[in-house]
Enzyme design. Structure first.
Site, PDB file in Angstrom:
ATOM      1  N   ARG A 151      42.374  53.121  -3.774  1.00  0.00           N
ATOM      2  CA  ARG A 151      41.375  53.224  -2.710  1.00  0.00           C
ATOM      3  C   ARG A 151      40.688  54.586  -2.803  1.00  0.00           C
ATOM      4  NH1 ARG A 151      41.270  48.611  -2.472  1.00  0.00           N
ATOM      5  NH2 ARG A 151      41.541  47.189  -0.720  1.00  0.00           N
ATOM      6  N   ASP A 196      37.497  53.433 -10.080  1.00  0.00           N
ATOM      7  CA  ASP A 196      37.036  52.093  -9.695  1.00  0.00           C
ATOM      8  C   ASP A 196      36.797  52.044  -8.195  1.00  0.00           C
ATOM      9  OD1 ASP A 196      36.488  49.288 -10.273  1.00  0.00           O
ATOM     10  OD2 ASP A 196      38.310  48.854  -9.131  1.00  0.00           O
ATOM     11  N   GLU A 205      32.628  53.417   0.441  1.00  0.00           N
ATOM     12  CA  GLU A 205      31.937  52.271  -0.175  1.00  0.00           C
ATOM     13  C   GLU A 205      31.104  51.583   0.911  1.00  0.00           C
ATOM     14  OE1 GLU A 205      35.271  51.186  -3.597  1.00  0.00           O
ATOM     15  OE2 GLU A 205      35.196  49.980  -1.777  1.00  0.00           O
ATOM     16  N   HIS A 251      34.331  48.937  -7.952  1.00  0.00           N
ATOM     17  CA  HIS A 251      35.501  48.285  -7.336  1.00  0.00           C
ATOM     18  C   HIS A 251      35.721  46.893  -7.944  1.00  0.00           C
ATOM     19  CE1 HIS A 251      38.080  48.334  -3.445  1.00  0.00           C
ATOM     20  NE2 HIS A 251      38.630  47.514  -4.342  1.00  0.00           N
TER      21      HIS A 251
HETATM   22  P1  NAD Z   1      52.237  47.003  -3.188  1.00  0.00           P
HETATM   23  O1  NAD Z   1      52.418  46.980  -1.714  1.00  0.00           O
HETATM   24  O2  NAD Z   1      52.914  45.942  -3.992  1.00  0.00           O
HETATM   25  O3  NAD Z   1      52.705  48.423  -3.771  1.00  0.00           O
HETATM   26  C1  NAD Z   1      52.310  49.636  -3.216  1.00  0.00           C
HETATM   27  C2  NAD Z   1      53.393  50.675  -3.490  1.00  0.00           C
HETATM   28  O4  NAD Z   1      52.931  51.932  -3.007  1.00  0.00           O
HETATM   29  C3  NAD Z   1      54.711  50.367  -2.773  1.00  0.00           C
HETATM   30  O5  NAD Z   1      55.784  50.437  -3.686  1.00  0.00           O
HETATM   31  C4  NAD Z   1      54.791  51.453  -1.698  1.00  0.00           C
HETATM   32  O6  NAD Z   1      56.134  51.842  -1.437  1.00  0.00           O
HETATM   33  C5  NAD Z   1      54.017  52.582  -2.345  1.00  0.00           C
HETATM   34  N1  NAD Z   1      53.490  53.562  -1.402  1.00  0.00           N
HETATM   35  C6  NAD Z   1      52.996  53.350  -0.155  1.00  0.00           C
HETATM   36  N2  NAD Z   1      52.567  54.509   0.384  1.00  0.00           N
HETATM   37  C7  NAD Z   1      52.816  55.470  -0.539  1.00  0.00           C
HETATM   38  C8  NAD Z   1      52.603  56.872  -0.565  1.00  0.00           C
HETATM   39  N3  NAD Z   1      52.037  57.516   0.461  1.00  0.00           N
HETATM   40  N4  NAD Z   1      52.980  57.548  -1.672  1.00  0.00           N
HETATM   41  C9  NAD Z   1      53.548  56.906  -2.720  1.00  0.00           C
HETATM   42  N5  NAD Z   1      53.771  55.578  -2.751  1.00  0.00           N
HETATM   43  C10 NAD Z   1      53.407  54.874  -1.670  1.00  0.00           C
HETATM   44  O7  NAD Z   1      50.681  46.998  -3.442  1.00  0.00           O
HETATM   45  P2  NAD Z   1      49.918  46.616  -4.786  1.00  0.00           P
HETATM   46  O8  NAD Z   1      49.704  45.156  -4.826  1.00  0.00           O
HETATM   47  O9  NAD Z   1      50.592  47.266  -5.928  1.00  0.00           O
HETATM   48  O10 NAD Z   1      48.481  47.266  -4.489  1.00  0.00           O
HETATM   49  C11 NAD Z   1      48.294  48.654  -4.356  1.00  0.00           C
HETATM   50  C12 NAD Z   1      46.900  48.949  -3.866  1.00  0.00           C
HETATM   51  O11 NAD Z   1      45.952  48.654  -4.887  1.00  0.00           O
HETATM   52  C13 NAD Z   1      46.418  48.082  -2.694  1.00  0.00           C
HETATM   53  O12 NAD Z   1      46.912  48.533  -1.463  1.00  0.00           O
HETATM   54  C14 NAD Z   1      44.922  48.202  -2.793  1.00  0.00           C
HETATM   55  O13 NAD Z   1      44.491  49.313  -2.039  1.00  0.00           O
HETATM   56  C15 NAD Z   1      44.687  48.469  -4.275  1.00  0.00           C
HETATM   57  N6  NAD Z   1      43.983  47.356  -4.942  1.00  0.00           N
HETATM   58  C16 NAD Z   1      42.834  47.615  -5.617  1.00  0.00           C
HETATM   59  C17 NAD Z   1      42.173  46.591  -6.281  1.00  0.00           C
HETATM   60  C18 NAD Z   1      40.905  46.830  -7.053  1.00  0.00           C
HETATM   61  O14 NAD Z   1      40.209  45.863  -7.385  1.00  0.00           O
HETATM   62  N7  NAD Z   1      40.559  48.053  -7.380  1.00  0.00           N
HETATM   63  C19 NAD Z   1      42.670  45.289  -6.216  1.00  0.00           C
HETATM   64  C20 NAD Z   1      43.854  45.066  -5.532  1.00  0.00           C
HETATM   65  C21 NAD Z   1      44.513  46.108  -4.882  1.00  0.00           C
HETATM   66  C1  COI Z   2      42.016  44.345  -2.970  1.00  0.00           C
HETATM   67  O1  COI Z   2      42.376  43.212  -3.263  1.00  0.00           O
HETATM   68  O2  COI Z   2      42.606  45.040  -2.113  1.00  0.00           O
HETATM   69  C2  COI Z   2      40.849  44.919  -3.624  1.00  0.00           C
HETATM   70  O3  COI Z   2      40.715  46.127  -3.636  1.00  0.00           O
HETATM   71  C3  COI Z   2      39.847  43.991  -4.214  1.00  0.00           C
HETATM   72  C4  COI Z   2      38.493  44.117  -3.556  1.00  0.00           C
HETATM   73  C5  COI Z   2      37.566  43.070  -4.063  1.00  0.00           C
HETATM   74  C6  COI Z   2      38.528  44.176  -2.066  1.00  0.00           C
END
Ligand code: NAD
Ligand code: COI
Length: 331
Positions: A236, A260, A265, A297
Site C-alpha cells: 500500500r 506498484d 491514489e 496498482h
Molecule cells: P496477509 O494478511 O496474508 O499477510 C499480511 C502479513 O503482514 C501478516 O503475516 C501480518 O502478520 C503481517 N503484518 C501486519 N502488520 C504488520 C506490520 N506492521 N509489520 C510487519 N508485518 C505486519 O495479507 P496478504 O494477502 O499477504 O496481502 C498483503 C497486502 O498486500 C494486502 O493487505 C494489500 O494491502 C496488498 N495487496 C496488494 C495488491 C496489489 O495489486 N498491489 C494485491 C493484493 C494485496
Molecule cells: C488488493 O486486492 O488489496 C489490491 O490491492 C488489488 C487492487 C485492485 C485493489
C-alpha cells in the site's frame, strides 16, 4: 436475488456474465466508482460487489442503509480504505477476497526486483529517449543469487514471494509483527526490523496498511538502508512517504524502487477506459527515473486473479443474502 458490480473493467465482464449464467442470478454491472451519490445506481439490488482503492466513507454506508442495501462484497484483499465502524453502525456487512491469487502479486514483486537488478530501466531510457541501441557500463547488474532479500509481512503474498526469491537463489530474511510458527527452512526471521533494513539488498513490502505503519518508510529508514538497496512496494502507498522516497533516490540513499502502490491514489486510477494523461507530479517524477519502475496498482492483474475476484466476491454475496456467515466476513 440480484447484484450489481461497480467499477467493472472490460476484462471482468465475461467473468461476471459467466458467473450470473452458471448461478442463475441476475448481475448488473457499471464502470462507476462507488460513493454516497453513485450508490443510487444500486437501488433495488440486494448487494454490491466493488473494487476500489479510494475510501468507502461513513456517508456511503449511511446512504446504503437508507436504501436498504445491507451487503458490500469487495473483490480485493485490502480493507484499509473502509470506515469499518461506520459500516457496522449502518448495519452493512462486508466481505473481501483474501486469497484470489497471492502468486500474482508475489510474481510481480519479483519481476520488479529483476527489472531493477538487471538495469532494464537504463536500457529502456537509452532506447526511448536517445534512440540508441548499444552496450553501456550502466547496464551491469547483480545476480539474485548474490543478494539478501528482506520480506516484510510473511502472510499469503509474502510467503509466495519467499518461494520465488528462494528459487532464484537469494538469501531470504523476513520480519513480521506476528511471525509464522514455521519457516520451513526457507528463510530466517530477523530479531527486529532494524536488522532487516541494514542487511537487505532488496526489501519487498507485503503487509497491510495500518495506522502504525503509515509512512514507516521515511527519511530515517532510507538512511539506514544500504545505498545499493532496492525497495519494492506492492502493498500500500501509505507505507512509503513519497517525498522522502524521491529524496532517497535522488541523493543516493538507496539505489532504486519498484512502486506498484503510491500514496493518495485517486479514483482516476481505476478508470480503465480513461484516455486522460497523468498529472500527479510524484508519479511523473518517478516515471522519469531509470532506477524506478512505477506501475498503476496492477500487481494483482492476472486472468486467474480476475476470475477468482469475481467468482468469490459474487458467491460471498449469495452467502450473505442466504443469512450464512461467509468465511471472508470482514469485522
Ligand atoms: P496477509 O494478511 O496474508 O499477510 C499480511 C502479513 O503482514 C501478516 O503475516 C501480518 O502478520 C503481517 N503484518 C501486519 N502488520 C504488520 C506490520 N506492521 N509489520 C510487519 N508485518 C505486519 O495479507 P496478504 O494477502 O499477504 O496481502 C498483503 C497486502 O498486500 C494486502 O493487505 C494489500 O494491502 C496488498 N495487496 C496488494 C495488491 C496489489 O495489486 N498491489 C494485491 C493484493 C494485496
Ligand atoms: C488488493 O486486492 O488489496 C489490491 O490491492 C488489488 C487492487 C485492485 C485493489
Amino acid at each position: 436475488m440480484k447484484f450489481i458490480v461497480y467499477n467493472v473493467r472490460d476484462d471482468e465482464i465475461p467473468f461476471v456474465q459467466k458467473w450470473g449464467k452458471d448461478h442463475g442470478v441476475e448481475v448488473a454491472y457499471t464502470t462507476t466508482t462507488l460513493n454516497q451519490e453513485t450508490v443510487e445506481e444500486a437501488n433495488g439490488f440486494d448487494g454490491i460487489s466493488c473494487l476500489q482503492t479510494i475510501p468507502y466513507s461513513q456517508e456511503l454506508f449511511e446512504s446504503m442503509k437508507s436504501m436498504g442495501i445491507k451487503y458490500l462484497s469487495l473483490r480485493n484483499v485490502g480493507v484499509d480504505n473502509i470506515d469499518l465502524a461506520a459500516a457496522k453502525e449502518n448495519d452493512v456487512q462486508i466481505t473481501n477476497v483474501p486469497a484470489y491469487s497471492p502468486q500474482s502479486i508475489a510474481e510481480f514483486a519479483v519481476m520488479m526486483a529483476l527489472y531493477l537488478s538487471r538495469k532494464v530501466g537504463y536500457m529502456q531510457k537509452q532506447l526511448d529517449q536517445n534512440h540508441q541501441f548499444h552496450f553501456s557500463p550502466y547496464f551491469m547488474g547483480r545476480l539474485m543469487s548474490e543478494q539478501t532479500v528482506g520480506i516484510i509481512g510473511t502472510g499469503r503474498i509474502g510467503q509466495e514471494a519467499i518461494k520465488l526469491f528462494k528459487g532464484l537463489g537469494s538469501n531470504v530474511i523476513a520480519y513480521d509483527k506476528y511471525p509464522q510458527k514455521t519457516t520451513n527452512g526457507q528463510f530466517v526471521y530477523v530479531n527486529d526490523i532494524e536488522e532487516l533494513l541494514t542487511q537487505s539488498d532488496i526489501i519487498s513490502i507485503h503487509m497491510p496498511a495500518t495506522e502504525d505503519n503509515y509512512h514507516q518508510f521515511n527519511h530515517e529508514v532510507f538512511e539506514k538502508m544500504k545505498d545499493t538497496a532496492l525497495l519494492i512496494n506492492t502493498a500500500r502507498g501509505s507505507i512509503v512517504k513519497t517525498d522522502d522516497l524521491l529524496f532517497a533516490l535522488q541523493s543516493g540513499e538507496i539505489a532504486g524502487a519498484g512502486i506498484d502502490t503510491i500514496e493518495n491514489e485517486s479514483a482516476d486510477l481505476q478508470d480503465s477506459r480513461s484516455t486522460k494523461q497523468v498529472t500527479d507530479p510524484d508519479v511523473i517524477k518517478l516515471s522519469m527515473m531509470p532506477n524506478v519502475l512505477i506501475t498503476p496498482h496492477s500487481a494483482f492483474h492476472t486472468s486467474e486473479a480476475v476470475r477468482n475476484m469475481i467468482d468469490i466476491s459474487l458467491s460471498n454475496l449469495v452467502s450473505l443474502n442466504n443469512g450464512d456467515k461467509p468465511k471472508d466476513l470482514v469485522d
